[in-house]
Design an enzyme around this catalytic site. Structure first.
Site, PDB file in Angstrom:
ATOM      1  N   ARG A  35       2.914  16.366  -5.169  1.00  0.00           N
ATOM      2  CA  ARG A  35       3.410  17.726  -5.070  1.00  0.00           C
ATOM      3  C   ARG A  35       4.871  17.439  -5.836  1.00  0.00           C
ATOM      4  NH1 ARG A  35       4.668  19.873   0.799  1.00  0.00           N
ATOM      5  NH2 ARG A  35       6.515  18.288   0.877  1.00  0.00           N
ATOM      6  N   THR A  51       9.097  22.502  -7.096  1.00  0.00           N
ATOM      7  CA  THR A  51       8.189  23.687  -7.134  1.00  0.00           C
ATOM      8  C   THR A  51       7.403  23.585  -5.898  1.00  0.00           C
ATOM      9  OG1 THR A  51       6.475  22.880  -8.396  1.00  0.00           O
ATOM     10  CG2 THR A  51       8.090  23.987  -9.733  1.00  0.00           C
ATOM     11  N   ASP A  81       7.191  11.107   5.019  1.00  0.00           N
ATOM     12  CA  ASP A  81       6.183  11.053   3.877  1.00  0.00           C
ATOM     13  C   ASP A  81       5.006   9.960   3.803  1.00  0.00           C
ATOM     14  OD1 ASP A  81       6.874  11.665   0.547  1.00  0.00           O
ATOM     15  OD2 ASP A  81       5.219  10.125   1.027  1.00  0.00           O
ATOM     16  N   ASP A 118       4.813   7.254   1.174  1.00  0.00           N
ATOM     17  CA  ASP A 118       5.847   6.305   1.163  1.00  0.00           C
ATOM     18  C   ASP A 118       5.765   5.376   2.383  1.00  0.00           C
ATOM     19  OD1 ASP A 118       6.886   6.967  -0.977  1.00  0.00           O
ATOM     20  OD2 ASP A 118       8.502   8.271   0.064  1.00  0.00           O
TER      21      ASP A 118
HETATM   22  C1  PRP Z   1       1.677  14.454   0.179  1.00  0.00           C
HETATM   23  C2  PRP Z   1       0.377  14.456   0.954  1.00  0.00           C
HETATM   24  C3  PRP Z   1      -0.401  15.641   0.589  1.00  0.00           C
HETATM   25  C4  PRP Z   1       0.579  16.687   0.194  1.00  0.00           C
HETATM   26  C5  PRP Z   1       0.575  17.457   1.330  1.00  0.00           C
HETATM   27  O1  PRP Z   1       1.323  13.883  -0.919  1.00  0.00           O
HETATM   28  O2  PRP Z   1      -0.302  13.110   1.088  1.00  0.00           O
HETATM   29  O3  PRP Z   1      -1.238  15.227  -0.669  1.00  0.00           O
HETATM   30  O4  PRP Z   1       1.816  15.853   0.263  1.00  0.00           O
HETATM   31  O5  PRP Z   1       1.611  18.585   1.069  1.00  0.00           O
HETATM   32  P1  PRP Z   1       0.816  20.137   0.400  1.00  0.00           P
HETATM   33  O6  PRP Z   1      -0.144  20.442   1.723  1.00  0.00           O
HETATM   34  O7  PRP Z   1       2.176  21.027   0.824  1.00  0.00           O
HETATM   35  O8  PRP Z   1       0.445  20.065  -0.786  1.00  0.00           O
HETATM   36  P2  PRP Z   1       2.549  13.737  -1.918  1.00  0.00           P
HETATM   37  O9  PRP Z   1       2.771  14.839  -2.947  1.00  0.00           O
HETATM   38  O10 PRP Z   1       3.908  13.212  -1.276  1.00  0.00           O
HETATM   39  O11 PRP Z   1       2.070  12.412  -2.994  1.00  0.00           O
HETATM   40  P3  PRP Z   1       1.568  10.838  -2.290  1.00  0.00           P
HETATM   41  O12 PRP Z   1       0.405  10.932  -1.681  1.00  0.00           O
HETATM   42  O13 PRP Z   1       1.502  10.438  -3.934  1.00  0.00           O
HETATM   43  O14 PRP Z   1       2.882  10.269  -1.937  1.00  0.00           O
HETATM   44  N1  URA Z   2       3.564  15.347   2.518  1.00  0.00           N
HETATM   45  C1  URA Z   2       4.023  14.468   3.295  1.00  0.00           C
HETATM   46  O1  URA Z   2       3.720  13.249   3.223  1.00  0.00           O
HETATM   47  N2  URA Z   2       4.723  14.479   4.589  1.00  0.00           N
HETATM   48  C2  URA Z   2       4.724  15.868   4.931  1.00  0.00           C
HETATM   49  O2  URA Z   2       5.407  16.130   5.960  1.00  0.00           O
HETATM   50  C3  URA Z   2       4.475  16.963   4.085  1.00  0.00           C
HETATM   51  C4  URA Z   2       3.720  16.764   2.826  1.00  0.00           C
END
Ligand code: PRP
Ligand code: URA
Length: 209
Positions: free
Chosen positions: A104, A108, A200, A203
């Protein structure tokens, strides 16, 4: 309109409380996500059809139920969805695993695609899309659209924690995709993080940041 199933099993609730706790480190976080995913697999597979086979017990012959040749595909959304794969495979060991890489964009908040690799026969499989967090729904919707463009006919979405905004967005964009959740939280904050959430997920799973 799609079905939203919130798992209300005490073990799932207990373990979700533990992963929300900011003092839970990556090792325990990973183990708990695996355990929760196994428990969720139990519910997600509840509608799998059965067929009868003839077997012989030490006492007699009998007809007994087995899963009717279901072809399943697990599709984690990278990175955080990876944490749910082993737990699901504990109960569905023959499933094939595809991967969709999305992150994400912090400015944006829109999903950016960087990797996709799916089983060849995706149209013949019941796909279970995995992501711990359903926040705005942007990532899940992008993944569902990608799966459908690739021929998917049957998709279920499984997330540990969801915001109401994300559930509504997925239901509007994909009314044919049932959603299985461990918990529904209150809202999103100004950075589109789920409140109270768990922070997150990527993380916390991988110890980054
Ligand atoms: C997180 C999570 C989802 C997304 C959710 O991933 O694992 O994929 O955010 O957010 P949304 O519903 O608003 O799209 P992230 O983009 O942080 O990537 P990562 O798993 O690589 O940390
Ligand atoms: N992605 C995450 O990992 N945590 C949140 O709370 C939202 C998006």
């Amino acid at each position: 309109m799609s079905k939203v199933v919130v798992m209300d099993h005490p073990l799932i609730k207990h373990k979700i409380t533990m992963i929300r706790d900011k003092n839970t480190g990556s090792k325990d976080f990973r183990e708990l996500v695996t355990e929760i995913s196994t428990l969720m697999a139990y519910e997600v597979t509840r509608d799998f059809p059965l067929t009868e086979v003839e077997i012989e017990t030490p006492i007699t012959r009998m007809m007994s139920p087995v899963i009717a040749g279901k072809k399943v595909g697990l599709v984690p959304i990278l990175r955080a969805g990876l944490g749910m794969v082993d737990g699901m495979l504990n109960l569905i060991p023959a499933a094939k695993v595809g991967h969709i890489g999305l992150y994400r964009d912090p400015e944006t908040l829109k999903p950016v695609e960087y990797y996709c690799k799916l089983p060849m026969d995706v149209s013949e499989r019941d796909l279970i899309l995995l992501d711990p967090m359903l926040a705005t729904g942007g990532s899940a919707i992008a993944a569902i659209e990608f799966l459908k463009r690739s021929g998917a006919q049957s998709i279920k979405l499984v997330c540990l924690i969801a915001a109401p905004e994300g559930i509504k967005a997925v239901q509007n964009a994909a009314p044919d995709v049932d959603i299985y959740l461990g918990a529904i939280d209150e809202k999103l904050n100004d950075h589109a993080y789920i409140v109270p959430g768990l922070g997150d997920a990527g993380d916390r799973l991988f110890g980054t940041k």
